[in-house]
Design a protein around this motif. Structure first.
Motif, short mmCIF file in Angstrom:
data_model
loop_
_atom_site.label_atom_id
_atom_site.label_comp_id
_atom_site.label_asym_id
_atom_site.label_seq_id
_atom_site.Cartn_x
_atom_site.Cartn_y
_atom_site.Cartn_z
N UNK A 381 0.85 -1.18 0.00
CA UNK A 381 0.00 0.00 0.00
C UNK A 381 0.89 1.23 0.00
N UNK A 382 0.68 2.09 -1.00
CA UNK A 382 1.49 3.29 -1.12
C UNK A 382 0.56 4.45 -1.44
N UNK A 385 -3.16 3.36 -1.58
CA UNK A 385 -3.77 2.38 -2.49
C UNK A 385 -2.78 1.26 -2.78
N UNK A 386 -3.29 0.06 -3.08
CA UNK A 386 -2.41 -1.06 -3.38
C UNK A 386 -1.76 -0.88 -4.75
N UNK A 387 -0.45 -1.01 -4.77
CA UNK A 387 0.29 -0.90 -6.03
C UNK A 387 1.35 -2.00 -6.05
N UNK A 388 1.87 -2.27 -7.26
CA UNK A 388 3.04 -3.13 -7.36
C UNK A 388 4.17 -2.29 -7.92
N UNK A 407 -5.72 -1.18 -7.38
CA UNK A 407 -7.05 -0.94 -6.80
C UNK A 407 -7.09 0.54 -6.43
N UNK A 408 -8.28 1.17 -6.55
CA UNK A 408 -8.37 2.58 -6.15
C UNK A 408 -8.34 2.69 -4.63
N UNK A 409 -7.99 3.89 -4.16
CA UNK A 409 -7.89 4.07 -2.70
C UNK A 409 -9.25 3.94 -2.03
N UNK A 413 -12.58 -0.95 -8.20
CA UNK A 413 -11.61 -1.66 -9.03
C UNK A 413 -11.17 -0.84 -10.23
N UNK A 414 -9.97 -1.14 -10.68
CA UNK A 414 -9.41 -0.50 -11.86
C UNK A 414 -9.40 -1.52 -13.00
N UNK A 415 -9.08 -1.03 -14.18
CA UNK A 415 -8.92 -1.91 -15.33
C UNK A 415 -7.91 -3.00 -14.99
N UNK A 416 -6.82 -2.59 -14.32
CA UNK A 416 -5.76 -3.55 -13.98
C UNK A 416 -6.27 -4.64 -13.04
N UNK A 417 -7.10 -4.26 -12.08
CA UNK A 417 -7.63 -5.26 -11.14
C UNK A 417 -8.26 -6.40 -11.91
N UNK A 418 -9.04 -6.01 -12.90
CA UNK A 418 -9.82 -6.99 -13.66
C UNK A 418 -8.96 -7.78 -14.63
N UNK A 419 -8.01 -7.09 -15.28
CA UNK A 419 -7.18 -7.79 -16.26
C UNK A 419 -6.26 -8.82 -15.61
N UNK A 420 -5.84 -8.56 -14.38
CA UNK A 420 -5.00 -9.53 -13.68
C UNK A 420 -5.73 -10.86 -13.56
#
Length: 680
Positions: A381-382, A385-388, A407-409, A413-420
């Motif tokens: 978490x940075x 929000x969760x980031x890599x 993921x948004x703060x 969900x973001x596009x990335x959340x779903x694509x993963x």
RNA sequence: GCGCCCGUAGCUCAGUGGAUAGAGCGCUUGCCUCCGGAGUAAGAGGUCGCAGGUUCGAGUCCUGCCGGGCGUACCA
């Protein structure tokens, strides 16, 4: 080979002694052309003596040209094309199952010209891979949830409830308009401030008038500090930030004054000279005035409300997150309005899918992936929000993959959340070996990130994922923006193109009427549209110009379709069934072939190779070029060689050649997703 | 700043390390008593962004520049 011989010759004669490498090389180069020709001649003599089966062996300009018995080759080729029919060009079956994800259309939003390139590419790449021998699994991924949907539904509930058109077929499009309005409302402040920034940066006349304008603003009881702030920002060509303004309605008070000034500038026709050191203006006074005018009518009403609206949108998002039944029901209902339209667009364009993925279905799996990544310390978490932090995890010094928010703060969900989640599902649940994403090249860093994060999580297949990124579609006046609602809508373009095709048919082929005419107009119009989308390499930006798309002359689909129709007509007049022609294929006599016949045959022969190469490179462009070349070669033949009037055995041979050409054109066009009309 | 892409005829674009770099549009001049003129024949139009390098050979591969586009932490 020649260079070695020459160098050896020089050494033998002692001519290379005492010379530097460079000088030797120069001598070699001088002798090169002559020597090449000598060698070619010697090789030609040799081959001619030993291989009588070649019809001719000639040395030409350092090359050895070998010719074959064209007649025998022609008989074999035409026979193969006719017997294989629609399968001519199809490669041997390959074991790898390929998934092609494309046509990621959104619900609650209009499909525009930009999406068209994606659909055309996706369809043709799928066809191409299938023709090359791969079992293909076409898939689409529908954007049925996300910020755009929430904004649309907020605007619908707040301002348009109950206003939807009664015709269910119109509702999808109407929702798109609601979405565009939501954007206009929510971006209103930003749009206004952006215009002021633009004026400060590239409109010197505006800047010189600032004192006079601000004096007027003071008369309207504007806050003194705000006036000073506006002055400073304008003179220094800096952005105006709304949180720096003390009086919230100072901009609405200022707006009419700005408008007066812009009107004066637009009416002043004396040409303006750009001063040394000043940036070249990107807009004209008339365009700047137009932008002001677009905002002016709503300024007093909207300016003060934007902040409240933003809060409402956030709350609407939470209603989705809570799965509030009434809201989910609304989402479901409106989603279907759009889906009706999407299904129709796909059907029109010949896009078929084995799988329909949707964003709404992978939200929860996506959250699970995020939790997993956090638990395993891959994500952190940075800034809330969760980031890599991918580069950091890989120990890379140079910024490469950067940081991916997953993921948004606020937990949405973001596009990335779903694509993963979806990327894993594709391999794990659908038994595929190769996975391709047909998506705009602007998302290439994003896909590198998603795939790399999955790799970090130990999902090795992600390393082989292929993002087929194509350049975007722009308009002559600049980038497409569906948010501003300026993008040409797919359906409008389709109607224009089909309408034009119909007009041309009425003019050139008045005998064609009724249902047949409508069908051909559709085939030609849509075909032309698809061809313009495909006949450009994916590395090149397409500037979409409707006038160009409406031009059916020259290097365009109708040229190829016309060749196909001509060939069809000849066969029709010969009153020979395909089977009858095929029956004669074994003993055709291609004797005394004309140059145009040879060229045509040569083109037909390369089709299977073209398929393999185009598939290996994922480039439908090669097929657009190929069918054009075949059509051109056919037209040459058509003008040079009479078919029906020829005597036997030439007549039968040429008829078979016409049939083979027609088949090859049809096969190539089929890969592009373009219909091949029998008449037009 | 870093990364990716583009730069070839007036315009839009092809061009698999190989022969004299090709199409379309536009411009000029021809071809319908002949299987459909949405066609066809010919002409004009090029320092392949610039400079090095690799190679027998570079529009094509490598390096560096120049010009343009795109991307670069809670858009998709």
């Amino acid at each position: 080979m020649a260079s070695e011989l020459i160098a050896a010759g020089l050494a033998e004669r002692g001519e290379a002694e005492g010379l530097s490498k460079k000088e030797v090389k120069r001598l070699v180069n001088e002798e090169m052309p002559d020597r090449s020709r000598e060698i070619a001649a010697a090789v030609a003599d040799h081959v001619r003596a030993r291989h009588p089966e070649f019809a001719g062996v000639e040395a030409a300009n350092g090359y050895v040209n070998i010719s074959f018995d064209a007649g025998a080759m022609a008989t074999r080729l035409v026979g193969e094309i006719l017997s294989r029919g629609a399968d001519y060009g199809r490669g041997e079956s390959r074991p790898e199952r390929v998934m092609v994800e494309h046509s990621q259309l959104n619900t609650h939003k209009a499909a525009h010209i930009g999406h068209l390139r994606n659909i055309c590419l996706g369809v043709s790449v799928t066809n191409l891979l299938a023709a090359a021998g791969y079992p293909t699994v076409p898939a689409t991924y529908i954007g049925d949830i996300g910020r755009h949907v929430i904004q649309c539904l907020w605007c619908y509930e707040r301002f348009h409830r109950g206003q939807e058109p009664s015709d269910i077929l119109q509702r999808g499009r109407w929702l798109g308009e609601v979405y565009a309005e939501a954007n206009r409302r929510l971006r209103f402040r930003k749009d206004a401030l952006d215009l002021l920034k633009l004026l400060a940066t590239e409109d010197p006349v505006f800047v010189t008038a600032i004192d006079r304008m601000l004096k007027k603003l003071v008369h309207r009881q504007a806050d003194g500090e705000d006036v000073a702030y506006l002055l400073g920002r304008t003179i220094h060509a800096q952005e105006i930030k709304e949180d720096q303004l003390r009086q919230d309605d100072v901009i609405p008070r200022y707006w009419p004054i700005v408008g007066e000034q812009l009107r004066l500038e637009a009416e002043d026709l004396t040409p303006r000279v750009v001063e040394e050191g000043q940036p070249e203006p990107t807009t004209t006074p008339a365009e700047r005035l137009a932008r002001w005018e677009a905002l002016a009518p709503d300024m007093d009403d909207w300016w003060g409300q934007v902040v409240g609206w933003e809060a409402e949108v956030k709350e609407t998002f939470q209603r989705w997150e809570r799965k509030e039944p009434a809201f989910v029901a609304l989402w479901d209902e409106t989603r279907e309005w759009s889906m009706v339209e999407l299904r129709r667009i796909f059907a029109e364009l010949g896009a078929h899918f084995d799988h329909w993925f949707t964003e709404s279905a992978v939200e929860e799996p996506g959250r699970a992936v995020v939790q997993d990544l956090l638990a395993r310390g891959i994500a952190e978490v940075s800034d809330g929000l969760p980031v890599v932090k991918i580069d950091e995890k890989l120990g890379l010094e140079q910024e490469t993959y950067r940081t991916l928010p997953i993921l948004r703060s606020d937990g949405t969900t973001l596009y990335a959340t779903k694509d993963l989640a979806l990327t894993r599902q594709k391999y794990e649940d659908h038994g595929i070996d190769i996975s391709i994403w047909v998506v705009d090249v602007r998302q290439s860093l994003y896909f590198d990130q998603v795939f790399k994060v999955l790799e970090l999580a130990g999902f090795e297949k992600a390393a082989e994922a292929i993002h087929l990124g194509y350049e975007f579609v722009a308009l002559p006046e600049g980038a497409i923006s569906s948010r501003k609602g300026t993008a040409p809508i797919y359906e409008d373009i389709r109607d224009a193109v089909v309408g034009r095709a119909r007009t041309i048919i009425e003019e050139k082929n008045p005998d064609l009427t009724g249902e047949a005419r409508d069908r051909v107009a559709w085939q030609v119009g849509i075909g032309s549209l698809k061809y313009t989308m495909l006949a450009r390499d994916i590395t090149k930006v397409v500037v979409f110009d409707l006038d160009e798309a409406l031009s059916f002359d020259g290097h365009a689909a109708p040229y190829i379709q016309y060749a196909h129709a001509r060939a069809s007509r000849i066969l029709e007049r010969a009153e020979l069934s395909p089977d009858a022609i095929l029956a004669t294929a074994g003993d055709l006599a291609f004797t005394g072939l004309e140059p145009s016949e040879l060229t045509l045959l040569q083109h037909l022969a390369t089709y299977p190779d073209e398929i393999q190469r185009a598939a290996a490179e994922y480039r439908p462009l090669l097929i657009t070029n190929y069918v054009y070349e075949v059509a051109k070669a056919f037209n040459d033949f058509y003008h040079a060689c009479p078919v029906l009037q020829s005597g036997e055995p030439t007549r039968s041979a040429r008829l078979a050649l016409v049939a083979a050409t027609r088949q090859t054109l049809a096969n190539g066009l089929a890969i592009l997703g373009i219909d091949a009309p029998e008449e037009m």
